[in-house]
Design a protein around this motif. Sequence first.
Motif, PDB file in Angstrom:
ATOM      1  N   VAL A 221      -5.936   4.568  -2.015  1.00  0.00           N
ATOM      2  CA  VAL A 221      -4.794   3.910  -2.656  1.00  0.00           C
ATOM      3  C   VAL A 221      -5.265   2.857  -3.648  1.00  0.00           C
ATOM      4  CG1 VAL A 221      -2.783   2.436  -2.265  1.00  0.00           C
ATOM      5  CG2 VAL A 221      -3.232   4.351  -0.722  1.00  0.00           C
ATOM      6  N   ILE A 222      -6.228   2.046  -3.234  1.00  0.00           N
ATOM      7  CA  ILE A 222      -6.745   1.011  -4.141  1.00  0.00           C
ATOM      8  C   ILE A 222      -7.420   1.648  -5.348  1.00  0.00           C
ATOM      9  CG2 ILE A 222      -8.374  -0.904  -4.365  1.00  0.00           C
ATOM     10  CD1 ILE A 222      -7.943  -1.498  -1.394  1.00  0.00           C
ATOM     11  N   TYR A 223      -8.221   2.680  -5.110  1.00  0.00           N
ATOM     12  CA  TYR A 223      -8.965   3.345  -6.182  1.00  0.00           C
ATOM     13  C   TYR A 223      -8.041   3.983  -7.223  1.00  0.00           C
ATOM     14  CZ  TYR A 223     -11.924   6.858  -8.471  1.00  0.00           C
ATOM     15  OH  TYR A 223     -12.568   7.638  -9.394  1.00  0.00           O
ATOM     16  N   ARG A 224      -6.982   4.657  -6.751  1.00  0.00           N
ATOM     17  CA  ARG A 224      -6.082   5.352  -7.675  1.00  0.00           C
ATOM     18  C   ARG A 224      -5.305   4.386  -8.555  1.00  0.00           C
ATOM     19  NH1 ARG A 224      -0.648   5.849  -6.770  1.00  0.00           N
ATOM     20  NH2 ARG A 224      -0.609   7.886  -7.823  1.00  0.00           N
TER      21      ARG A 224
ATOM     22  N   GLY B 169      -8.134  11.148   1.158  1.00  0.00           N
ATOM     23  CA  GLY B 169      -8.912  11.123  -0.076  1.00  0.00           C
ATOM     24  C   GLY B 169     -10.392  11.350   0.113  1.00  0.00           C
ATOM     25  N   VAL B 170     -11.146  11.189  -0.987  1.00  0.00           N
ATOM     26  CA  VAL B 170     -12.574  11.517  -1.024  1.00  0.00           C
ATOM     27  C   VAL B 170     -13.386  10.743   0.000  1.00  0.00           C
ATOM     28  CG1 VAL B 170     -14.645  11.509  -2.464  1.00  0.00           C
ATOM     29  CG2 VAL B 170     -12.439  12.131  -3.462  1.00  0.00           C
ATOM     30  N   GLY B 171     -13.183   9.458   0.082  1.00  0.00           N
ATOM     31  CA  GLY B 171     -14.007   8.651   0.984  1.00  0.00           C
ATOM     32  C   GLY B 171     -13.596   8.726   2.436  1.00  0.00           C
ATOM     33  N   GLY B 172     -12.444   9.354   2.725  1.00  0.00           N
ATOM     34  CA  GLY B 172     -11.997   9.470   4.111  1.00  0.00           C
ATOM     35  C   GLY B 172     -11.178   8.292   4.583  1.00  0.00           C
ATOM     36  N   TYR B 173     -10.894   7.323   3.712  1.00  0.00           N
ATOM     37  CA  TYR B 173     -10.102   6.153   4.069  1.00  0.00           C
ATOM     38  C   TYR B 173      -8.908   6.061   3.139  1.00  0.00           C
ATOM     39  CZ  TYR B 173     -13.667   4.436   7.273  1.00  0.00           C
ATOM     40  OH  TYR B 173     -14.528   4.310   8.320  1.00  0.00           O
ATOM     41  N   ALA B 174      -7.698   6.151   3.699  1.00  0.00           N
ATOM     42  CA  ALA B 174      -6.482   6.145   2.895  1.00  0.00           C
ATOM     43  C   ALA B 174      -6.363   4.866   2.076  1.00  0.00           C
ATOM     44  CB  ALA B 174      -5.267   6.311   3.805  1.00  0.00           C
TER      45      ALA B 174
ATOM     46  N   LEU C  58       0.820  -1.212   0.000  1.00  0.00           N
ATOM     47  CA  LEU C  58       0.000   0.000   0.000  1.00  0.00           C
ATOM     48  C   LEU C  58       0.854   1.262   0.000  1.00  0.00           C
ATOM     49  CD1 LEU C  58      -2.855  -0.987   2.504  1.00  0.00           C
ATOM     50  CD2 LEU C  58      -3.008  -0.816   0.007  1.00  0.00           C
ATOM     51  N   VAL C  59       1.921   1.283   0.793  1.00  0.00           N
ATOM     52  CA  VAL C  59       2.803   2.457   0.813  1.00  0.00           C
ATOM     53  C   VAL C  59       3.542   2.583  -0.504  1.00  0.00           C
ATOM     54  CG1 VAL C  59       4.831   3.488   1.908  1.00  0.00           C
ATOM     55  CG2 VAL C  59       3.069   2.420   3.312  1.00  0.00           C
ATOM     56  N   LEU C  60       3.972   1.471  -1.056  1.00  0.00           N
ATOM     57  CA  LEU C  60       4.681   1.468  -2.333  1.00  0.00           C
ATOM     58  C   LEU C  60       3.832   2.078  -3.446  1.00  0.00           C
ATOM     59  CD1 LEU C  60       7.430   0.328  -3.405  1.00  0.00           C
ATOM     60  CD2 LEU C  60       6.154  -1.701  -4.128  1.00  0.00           C
ATOM     61  N   CYS C  61       2.518   1.848  -3.379  1.00  0.00           N
ATOM     62  CA  CYS C  61       1.607   2.291  -4.442  1.00  0.00           C
ATOM     63  C   CYS C  61       0.750   3.483  -4.024  1.00  0.00           C
ATOM     64  CB  CYS C  61       0.689   1.133  -4.846  1.00  0.00           C
ATOM     65  SG  CYS C  61       1.531  -0.385  -5.324  1.00  0.00           S
ATOM     66  N   SER C  62       1.124   4.173  -2.944  1.00  0.00           N
ATOM     67  CA  SER C  62       0.226   5.165  -2.348  1.00  0.00           C
ATOM     68  C   SER C  62       0.176   6.514  -3.051  1.00  0.00           C
ATOM     69  CB  SER C  62       0.617   5.394  -0.880  1.00  0.00           C
ATOM     70  OG  SER C  62       1.944   5.886  -0.790  1.00  0.00           O
ATOM     71  N   GLY C  63       1.164   6.842  -3.889  1.00  0.00           N
ATOM     72  CA  GLY C  63       1.152   8.133  -4.562  1.00  0.00           C
ATOM     73  C   GLY C  63       1.496   9.263  -3.604  1.00  0.00           C
ATOM     74  N   PRO C  64       1.177  10.499  -3.955  1.00  0.00           N
ATOM     75  CA  PRO C  64       1.504  11.646  -3.098  1.00  0.00           C
ATOM     76  C   PRO C  64       0.822  11.565  -1.735  1.00  0.00           C
ATOM     77  CG  PRO C  64       0.925  12.366  -5.310  1.00  0.00           C
ATOM     78  CD  PRO C  64       0.562  10.918  -5.221  1.00  0.00           C
ATOM     79  N   LEU C  65       1.581  11.809  -0.681  1.00  0.00           N
ATOM     80  CA  LEU C  65       1.050  11.724   0.672  1.00  0.00           C
ATOM     81  C   LEU C  65      -0.062  12.745   0.917  1.00  0.00           C
ATOM     82  CD1 LEU C  65       1.393  10.299   3.421  1.00  0.00           C
ATOM     83  CD2 LEU C  65       3.049  12.076   4.043  1.00  0.00           C
ATOM     84  N   GLU C  66       0.047  13.903   0.248  1.00  0.00           N
ATOM     85  CA  GLU C  66      -0.952  14.956   0.460  1.00  0.00           C
ATOM     86  C   GLU C  66      -2.317  14.595  -0.123  1.00  0.00           C
ATOM     87  OE1 GLU C  66       1.868  16.139  -2.935  1.00  0.00           O
ATOM     88  OE2 GLU C  66       2.009  15.354  -0.883  1.00  0.00           O
ATOM     89  N   ASP C  67      -2.397  13.554  -0.948  1.00  0.00           N
ATOM     90  CA  ASP C  67      -3.684  13.129  -1.520  1.00  0.00           C
ATOM     91  C   ASP C  67      -4.474  12.240  -0.565  1.00  0.00           C
ATOM     92  OD1 ASP C  67      -3.026  14.517  -3.771  1.00  0.00           O
ATOM     93  OD2 ASP C  67      -2.495  12.757  -4.983  1.00  0.00           O
ATOM     94  N   LEU C  68      -3.871  11.858   0.543  1.00  0.00           N
ATOM     95  CA  LEU C  68      -4.524  10.948   1.481  1.00  0.00           C
ATOM     96  C   LEU C  68      -5.091  11.731   2.659  1.00  0.00           C
ATOM     97  CD1 LEU C  68      -1.811   8.119   1.503  1.00  0.00           C
ATOM     98  CD2 LEU C  68      -3.889   8.253   0.121  1.00  0.00           C
TER      99      LEU C  68
END
Length: 531
Positions: free
Chosen positions: A320-323, A311-316, A299-309
């Motif tokens: 991560v899975i959605y992106r 996210g919309v649904g409120g669950y990091a 999950l951390v490997l694929c998490s993208g920019p930290l500031e995006d978490l």
Amino acid sequence: MSRARSASSLSVSSDKTGAGEKASGGAVARIEPITEVCEDEDEAELRRLGYRQEFKREFTNLSTISFAFSYGGPASVIWCWLIGTCGCFCLGTAIAEIISAYPTNGGLYSASAYLVPKKYRAPVGWIVGWLNLLGQVSAIASVEFALSGMIMSAVSIGTNGDFVATTGQTVGLFVGLLALHAVLNSLATKPLAKITQSFVFINLGSLVAICIACLATCKDFHPASYLFTSAGLKNQTGWSSDGLSFLFGILSVSWTMTDYDGTAHISEEIKKASIAAPAAIWIAVVGTGICGWILNIVLVLCSGPLEDLPGVGGYAMATVIYRNVGKQGFLALWFFVCLCAFTVVATELQACSRTFFAFSRDHGLPDRGLFSKLSNNKVPVYAVLLVVVCAAVLGMLDFASVIALNAVFALCAVALDSSYLIPIVCRLIFKDHPEVAFQPGPFALSPTWSKVVSYLAIGWTAFACTILSLPQVIPVTASSMNYAAPITGLVLLVTGVWYVAYANRFYKGPRNIVEEEKLSESALEGVQRLE
């Protein structure tokens, strides 16, 4: 599983009918061999502890392991999970040893009373019992509420953020899920055990699917330094100490890997409980630790920019899975994530209801034994309903204040870990006391290793409880204050006053029901002779 270790560190013995003594209410019950050929080993062990066999033992090894598995800055997440797993392994092993010696539905509540001299049994059992019940009910409410939020998060992502759940909708779904779990846990033990067998496959299957999907679709992996070195440390807490900020990563493993004694609370429904229950705890801690670490890395490997978490649904995790896999892939995978959370609540509710059953059976509740009654299918339905109502009340605090809701949920790990700490300490202090004479169960380390693991477990638990009690964000406000320690202290104060003022009249610690029945029969025979 316990016998896979070398002979130098693990001893396996089935003879526990020596001169040892175990607590039973206000009296000391001698542990005598049971010779009736009609009794199997599990029932004989339960009778030695002073209880009759009331539940049906339908949980096989697979069901028991599945039951246990359901309980289960970037660099901080990775390393703290690994560190936490080692600490939890020591704690889980120490607990497993105690459960092997005292396999009853009371779990560590009952064991704590057996591990102290007569004069301390009632107050120690009372304190551990309420800490354990408080933690378990809080855990059920928090996971069920999280599940409600996870489902609403999926709806929000599925509608591209157009849907935003109201407090009423979230709480309504939360209560509905609790009702569904109440129905599930009112089933007879055999079908419930069959259903529980699938839980381990749901958990492991979901983990494998998420890892493969994210790794196959991610287009911007973080470098290894982001995961494993100081380059991945991000202090977003307000604390001046980066080291303390790092240690807050322990929160995730402490909240996930708790309720270690959950399997112990169904000991009276497990075949070969003195081996199966502790082995399941041990396997689940190791398995959850390894699987959780792998999942965190992916999950951390694929998490993208930290500031995006988060996210919309409120669950990091959802973001991560959605992106990485897109909307359709996310909805498919998230269904199984929610199903995993659903299985956690199912097993936690079963364990908690059995704890209330055991506490009521020992006259620890002012209920005239209502919650220790079994239905026709040998299930404590009243206790199940009690747990559901208590959890629902906690969840409904969201209507009053989010701060109040989070405060209740925060005490879950602190209350449970405190209830685990007491029996481990008591065992070290009193194991050779003549009124305790601790006899290890078949799942046991050598005396030297057992002592080492116990001390490590005590150190880890004290350390983790300290971290769990600190506010995670500075400056501290009403909304960021960590109320776990104050609320736990308040509950201990209230129940302590209750015990001193009133409850000590009827609660004397774990009862020896077998001995009580023998005395009643003897008294009745005496009366009949006089007549």
